[in-house]
Design an enzyme around this catalytic site. Structure first.
Site, PDB file in Angstrom:
ATOM      1  N   ASN A 164       0.798  -1.216   0.000  1.00  0.00           N
ATOM      2  CA  ASN A 164       0.000   0.000   0.000  1.00  0.00           C
ATOM      3  C   ASN A 164       0.834   1.271   0.000  1.00  0.00           C
ATOM      4  O   ASN A 164       0.361   2.331  -0.397  1.00  0.00           O
ATOM      5  CB  ASN A 164      -0.960   0.012   1.197  1.00  0.00           C
ATOM      6  N   GLN A 192      -5.108  -3.440  -2.596  1.00  0.00           N
ATOM      7  CA  GLN A 192      -4.537  -2.373  -3.412  1.00  0.00           C
ATOM      8  C   GLN A 192      -4.447  -2.743  -4.888  1.00  0.00           C
ATOM      9  O   GLN A 192      -4.432  -1.868  -5.750  1.00  0.00           O
ATOM     10  CB  GLN A 192      -3.140  -1.994  -2.899  1.00  0.00           C
ATOM     11  N   GLY A 213     -13.887  -2.644  -1.185  1.00  0.00           N
ATOM     12  CA  GLY A 213     -14.680  -1.713  -1.966  1.00  0.00           C
ATOM     13  C   GLY A 213     -14.117  -0.311  -2.050  1.00  0.00           C
ATOM     14  O   GLY A 213     -14.051   0.278  -3.130  1.00  0.00           O
ATOM     15  N   HIS A 214     -13.701   0.243  -0.917  1.00  0.00           N
ATOM     16  CA  HIS A 214     -13.312   1.660  -0.948  1.00  0.00           C
ATOM     17  C   HIS A 214     -11.950   1.891  -1.568  1.00  0.00           C
ATOM     18  O   HIS A 214     -11.519   3.044  -1.713  1.00  0.00           O
ATOM     19  CB  HIS A 214     -13.412   2.286   0.453  1.00  0.00           C
ATOM     20  N   THR A 250     -27.803 -10.594   7.916  1.00  0.00           N
ATOM     21  CA  THR A 250     -28.501 -10.209   6.693  1.00  0.00           C
ATOM     22  C   THR A 250     -27.573  -9.395   5.801  1.00  0.00           C
ATOM     23  O   THR A 250     -26.965  -8.417   6.246  1.00  0.00           O
ATOM     24  CB  THR A 250     -29.763  -9.386   7.025  1.00  0.00           C
ATOM     25  N   CYS A 338       2.719   9.892  13.407  1.00  0.00           N
ATOM     26  CA  CYS A 338       2.940  10.998  14.342  1.00  0.00           C
ATOM     27  C   CYS A 338       2.337  10.643  15.689  1.00  0.00           C
ATOM     28  O   CYS A 338       1.149  10.337  15.781  1.00  0.00           O
ATOM     29  CB  CYS A 338       2.306  12.277  13.799  1.00  0.00           C
TER      30      CYS A 338
END
Length: 491
Positions: A164, A192, A213-214, A250, A338
């Site tokens: 990634n 990826q 999906g995203h 579901t 960070c």
């Protein structure tokens, strides 16, 4: 737009988006496909009456679309709520279904945290032995190292298709062949890679493969796991037997439809040569940066054998987070983390053998469906100009160290005194702060995080506590009168 895709409404008038590896905008065509299943077709796909017919049909169609993208059968696709859940189902499912007294799992050091943390949990909760394979300077696993690590108790090997951060493509076909020849299962996290490069589960020889999906223009909250027919897994969610009994609950029909639509669009784009267009833009960005900053741009990861959309570079003499802070017109990522104002190098780049300065200087620029040539030109100019400016500021000679004595002062009072003391000090100046208030180690890093200064930590010594801070080029204070404060309860 020149490549035939309508402009995305979420990108109009916004900073240039070069963070597609973090998440992709939902394609409006995907949103359109899912909308009827959020409004009109609300039925449960398991229902036997009329209201279940359309959702059940749509779910089956989406399953077939996802399967087609990776050369699988529709009944080999299991929908999940995230890539992390799909990875967990693959790893935990294979381990618990193995029946081994002390099963062995192999992965590699630069794997995604979804896999690494699942392995650690299996190690902690189920006494699983875990082997982490090293990577070379390009971030690649040596297949010979895998062969050497395999033993009679190995039940699963999990190696991602593409990293990634760097986009490095692992030799999945060879790794899977060696694994299966040994009698173990092979899982590949292709979050990826899916939709960016062609994938065929039969040609790769994998048993399990994760899609998300995203990462491919569908919403967050939907993913899928390819489970080769005949592979036994322990379910990750127990209940009503949905998704081949591996993931009860579901089904989220609308989001499954979205993933199916996204898979179909990705397949069409791959067939139309979209990867070639993206790769050309990526290489143009690299050239522009290298020309604008001669001798300073270092590529991290392989030059070839990487995702067509990913460029991971370090620029000599500047930290990645400093560069991005100076280019608000660009949305991109660094590999560093960070923590309370202190930045730590990317574990991926560290595992590849990069030194701390180069790893902290890393910048990940990832392109996608809506990236244009104009975006590339704008980004290259902004990054080049900012790098030159920040480097000039960093090269200014620091003033002599400043000591601020806060003995006996509450931290809020100390910080007000510190603010006045550093006014006008040159960037790079190191401030030594004497602070007997016990909350100083908490408040100082937080203050540095707010103002952009670098918290260097405690200074060794036998005297009172001393903490060091290196001043940044400018302060970013939201409350100039009180840069950091606790409420009256001391929180």
């Amino acid at each position: 737009m020149t490549h035939g895709t309508p402009q995305h409404p979420g990108l109009t008038g916004q900073p240039v988006y070069l963070d597609y590896n973090a998440t992709t905008p939902v394609d409006p065509r995907v949103a359109e496909a899912m909308l009827p299943h959020l409004t009109r077709f609300f039925g449960n796909p398991s229902s036997g009456h009329t209201y279940g017919v359309e959702p059940r049909s749509a779910l089956a169609h989406a399953r077939a679309q996802v399967a087609a993208l990776i050369g699988a059968r529709a009944d080999e696709i299991v929908f999940t709520a995230s890539g992390s859940e799909a990875d967990l189902l693959a790893l935990r499912g294979a381990v618990l279904a193995s029946g081994r007294e002390r099963p062995h799992v192999i992965t590699q050091v630069t794997e995604h945290p979804a896999v690494l943390e699942s392995c650690r949990a299996l190690q902690r909760l189920h006494d699983v032995r875990v082997t982490l394979l090293p990577v070379d300077g390009d971030g690649l696993v040596d297949p010979a190292a895998l062969t050497e690590a395999l033993d009679e108790d190995t039940v699963l090997v999990s190696v991602m298709a593409a990293n990634n951060e760097t986009g490095a493509l692992q030799p999945i076909g060879e790794l899977a062949a060696r694994t299966r020849a040994h009698g173990a299962l092979f899982h590949c996290d292709a979050a990826q890679a899916a939709g960016k490069i062609p994938l065929d589960v039969t040609a790769l020889g994998v048993d399990l493969l994760t899609l998300v999906g995203h990462k491919m223009y569908a919403p967050k909250g939907i993913a899928a796991l390819y489970v080769r027919d005949g592979v036994r897994l322990e379910p990750v969610v127990y209940g009503g037997g949905q998704e081949r009994g591996l993931r009860a609950g579901t089904e989220n029909v609308a989001f499954a439809v979205a993933l199916g639509a996204a898979a179909r669009l990705a397949a069409d784009e791959l067939a139309d040569g979209a990867a070639i267009r993206i790769e050309a833009l990526r290489d143009d960005l690299h050239r522009r940066l290298a020309d604008g900053l001669p001798g300073r741009v270092r590529l991290n990861g392989p030059r070839k054998g990487r995702l067509p959309n990913t460029l991971n570079i370090s620029i000599d003499g500047i930290a990645g987070h400093e560069l991005l802070a100076s280019t608000p017109g660009i949305a991109a990522s660094t590999g560093s983390a960070c923590h309370s104002g202190a930045h730590t190098p990317s574990p991926v780049l560290t595992a590849m053998g990069l030194d701390a300065d180069r790893a902290l200087g890393a910048l990940r620029l990832s392109l996608g469906r809506w990236t244009t040539g104009d975006d590339i030109a704008k980004a290259a100019t902004a990054l080049t100009d900012a790098a030159a400016t920040v480097s000039a500021q960093n090269s200014m000679p620091p003033e002599a160290d400043i000591t601020v004595d806060g003995t006996g002062l509450l931290c809020v009072t100390l910080l007000l005194k510190l603010r006045d003391r550093i006014e006008g000090a040159a960037p790079g100046t190191v401030v030594h702060i004497i602070a007997t208030d016990p909350v100083a180690p908490v408040d100082l890093p937080a203050w540095c995080h707010m103002t952009g200064h670098d918290y260097l930590g405690p200074v060794p010594g036998d005297g009172p506590p001393v903490y060091a801070v290196r001043l940044a080029s400018s302060e970013r204070r939201t409350r100039p009168d009180r840069p950091w404060h606790r409420d009256e309860s001391g929180q």
